[in-house]
Design an enzyme around this catalytic site. Structure first.
Site, PDB file in Angstrom:
ATOM      1  N   CYS A  41     -14.284  -6.225  14.906  1.00  0.00           N
ATOM      2  CA  CYS A  41     -12.928  -6.789  14.891  1.00  0.00           C
ATOM      3  C   CYS A  41     -12.002  -5.961  13.999  1.00  0.00           C
ATOM      4  O   CYS A  41     -12.181  -5.917  12.773  1.00  0.00           O
ATOM      5  CB  CYS A  41     -13.026  -8.233  14.393  1.00  0.00           C
ATOM      6  SG  CYS A  41     -11.464  -9.004  13.975  1.00  0.00           S
ATOM      7  N   CYS A  68     -10.183  -7.910  11.320  1.00  0.00           N
ATOM      8  CA  CYS A  68     -11.133  -8.295  10.268  1.00  0.00           C
ATOM      9  C   CYS A  68     -11.315  -7.151   9.275  1.00  0.00           C
ATOM     10  O   CYS A  68     -11.366  -7.374   8.066  1.00  0.00           O
ATOM     11  CB  CYS A  68     -12.491  -8.657  10.865  1.00  0.00           C
ATOM     12  SG  CYS A  68     -12.472 -10.085  11.959  1.00  0.00           S
TER      13      CYS A  68
END
Length: 145
Positions: free
Chosen positions: A68, A71
């Site tokens: 991600c 993230c």
């Protein structure tokens, strides 16, 4: 299930109970001070449950995954929050690819997803990229409620 931390002075491993992660302790080997945890802890279900239940300070949880992009962008902010609030908060990281059970329990559908716990209870949860100041504000508000 204690968390194992190496002493910054002698590098010997020390077992720290979940309820003492925000305290200054002493190394069992060299007796040097062991400062409060000041970095995000990667945890599984068992450690997560114990730390959230036992912590004397608010807990910020970063639900994330390695693939991600947002993230990865959030990671320095998560680390800064852990460092800046050492002794006043504990920061956990839960890899949603490895710990589907925790992601499902907290209905994590988008990542990064942040949750704040105080006194063992979920106080706040939000998906999306935010900065360290926002995370710190969430933790401060959790103590006031």
């Amino acid at each position: 299930m204690p968390i194992v931390r190496n002493c910054p002075s002698c590098a010997k491993p020390n077992r720290i109970p979940a309820k003492h992660l925000s305290d200054t302790g002493r190394c069992g080997a060299c007796k040097a001070p062991l400062p409060p945890i000041d970095e995000p802890l990667a945890v599984g279900t068992e450690e997560f449950d114990e730390i959230v239940k036992e912590s004397k300070v608010p807990v910020l949880v970063d639900f994330w995954a390695a693939w991600c992009g947002p993230c990865r962008m959030a990671a320095p902010h998560v680390a800064a929050t852990a460092r800046d609030l050492a002794g006043r908060a504990v920061v956990l990281k839960v890899d949603t690819d490895k710990h589907h059970d925790l992601a499902a329990r907290f209905k994590v559908q988008g990542i990064p997803n942040f949750a704040v716990f105080a006194n063992g209870e979920l106080k706040f949860q939000q998906a999306g990229l935010v900065d360290a100041n926002t995370m710190k504000n969430w933790l401060e508000r959790a103590v006031q409620h």
